[in-house]
Motif scaffolding. Sequence first.
Motif, mmCIF file in Angstrom:
data_model
loop_
_atom_site.group_PDB
_atom_site.id
_atom_site.type_symbol
_atom_site.label_atom_id
_atom_site.label_comp_id
_atom_site.label_asym_id
_atom_site.label_seq_id
_atom_site.Cartn_x
_atom_site.Cartn_y
_atom_site.Cartn_z
ATOM 1 N N MET A 115 55.769 129.056 -90.773
ATOM 2 C CA MET A 115 56.910 128.155 -90.581
ATOM 3 C C MET A 115 58.157 128.752 -91.230
ATOM 4 O O MET A 115 58.221 128.901 -92.439
ATOM 5 N N HIS A 150 62.308 128.243 -91.745
ATOM 6 C CA HIS A 150 63.382 127.271 -91.542
ATOM 7 C C HIS A 150 64.719 127.972 -91.672
ATOM 8 O O HIS A 150 64.920 128.759 -92.582
ATOM 9 N N LYS A 164 59.891 123.224 -98.311
ATOM 10 C CA LYS A 164 58.529 122.976 -97.827
ATOM 11 C C LYS A 164 58.214 121.489 -97.928
ATOM 12 O O LYS A 164 58.435 120.879 -98.967
ATOM 13 N N THR A 171 51.401 116.783 -95.100
ATOM 14 C CA THR A 171 50.936 117.531 -93.931
ATOM 15 C C THR A 171 51.312 116.757 -92.670
ATOM 16 O O THR A 171 51.581 115.550 -92.730
ATOM 17 N N LEU A 172 51.291 117.460 -91.563
ATOM 18 C CA LEU A 172 51.599 116.805 -90.291
ATOM 19 C C LEU A 172 50.609 115.670 -90.033
ATOM 20 O O LEU A 172 50.985 114.606 -89.541
ATOM 21 N N TYR A 183 60.231 115.423 -86.279
ATOM 22 C CA TYR A 183 60.961 116.669 -86.015
ATOM 23 C C TYR A 183 61.480 117.314 -87.291
ATOM 24 O O TYR A 183 61.559 118.538 -87.389
ATOM 25 N N HIS A 240 60.480 118.129 -90.328
ATOM 26 C CA HIS A 240 59.794 119.265 -90.944
ATOM 27 C C HIS A 240 58.872 120.011 -89.992
ATOM 28 O O HIS A 240 58.525 121.151 -90.243
ATOM 29 N N TYR A 241 58.440 119.350 -88.922
ATOM 30 C CA TYR A 241 57.451 119.991 -88.060
ATOM 31 C C TYR A 241 57.943 120.204 -86.640
ATOM 32 O O TYR A 241 57.155 120.374 -85.725
ATOM 33 N N ARG A 242 59.276 120.142 -86.459
ATOM 34 C CA ARG A 242 59.914 120.476 -85.186
ATOM 35 C C ARG A 242 59.245 119.800 -83.987
ATOM 36 O O ARG A 242 58.830 118.678 -84.062
ATOM 37 N N ARG A 251 56.417 120.081 -82.414
ATOM 38 C CA ARG A 251 55.031 119.618 -82.548
ATOM 39 C C ARG A 251 54.988 118.300 -83.330
ATOM 40 O O ARG A 251 54.318 117.340 -82.937
ATOM 41 N N GLY A 252 55.746 118.263 -84.427
ATOM 42 C CA GLY A 252 55.784 117.043 -85.237
ATOM 43 C C GLY A 252 56.362 115.869 -84.473
ATOM 44 O O GLY A 252 55.848 114.747 -84.521
#
Length: 391
Positions: free
Chosen positions: A1, A3, A11, A15-16, A81, A83-85, A87-88
Amino acid sequence: MHHEDGPAAAKPSYTLWQLVRYMLRLGSLGFGGPVALVGYMHRDLVEDRRWISEADYKEGLALAQLAPGPLAAQLGIYLGYVHYRIRGATLAGLAFVLPSFLMVVALGWAYVRFGGLPWMQAVFYGVGAAVIGIIAMSARKLTEKSVGKDKLLWAIYLVLAVVTVVTESEIAWLFIAAGILVWLLRAPPRWPGKLQAAALTQMPLAGSLLGSVDGSVLAQVGIFFAKAGAFVFGSGLAIVPFLYGGVVTEHHWLNDKQFVDAVAVAMITPGPVVITVGFIGYLIAGLSGASVAAFATFVPCYLFTIIPAPYFKRYGRLPGVVAFVDGITAAAVGAIAGSVIVIARRSIVDLPTACIAIGTVLLLLKFRKLQEPAIIVIAAVLGLVLHPLLH
């Protein structure tokens, strides 16, 4: 990952899957409409768990208010979105919407199967009236928050309320016009913004293109609900007048009573109000209808969140953007206020229903903390008691 956003996107402390589990729980237990759901996310994710920073939350909320579509679902997608763009955003959005979708489909099945039964009619007799009270109070809260004492916004609000009552439908281009009007009056562009002009000419075009396509019922359902998802601003309740115009007045997919029952189902179930589209879809064309309706409604709102997200950080606070949002929001809330009157004319049929509706308003005024499902349960019991006596 990796950024690019520098120190702000350090960070994540979660977790997702923790976020997805949270969204599943909120989707299963989150009662009280969009404003409440947005409040829960702030309390849990910003204050208690410190997963999301105050700045990220505020940005997400502003974007969710700016973009059309259901407020709470969009904020959920945006928080995924952060932190996990992509996919999140995708997983958070699905997790938030799925539990209530499954509940609505189950209720739809029960409604189709037992809808003719006296007890089911009795329950909805009470609940339908209470829903009017709940929407009326939500409209009041939204009015205070988004229109306030602003004369220009009040004018827009009143025009849209009247138009909604008279036409019994929601006119999408009036929302856009309201946004443009406030933008031009409050923060006139010094040079014609190419981007804004392009975006504004595209929107009515897209609407008319969508309107002309014809096809099987499922295709029609998909197209109609995609339009609903793309043109509904503000809270999930804004979709109610829009749906009424299409589902009842134009396509005759449902009758008045079924429509009010569908809104009631949206109120009974947790998660986003907009999920009523799943119930309506189920009544039109079974499970496939429910899936198509829900998917079509949520895709625009998902795209309207993830595509502008990176740009919004840079341009979201421009006075022109803020003014445009203010105008659209005032228009949407006006339409909700008008739709309260439209739907009330349909579901307040006699003295007891009028009393239930007024009682709901009084309860909500007196007990600020009272949760809507509690009222719905009381109304359902009242319906079960009163309906057999009267009919």
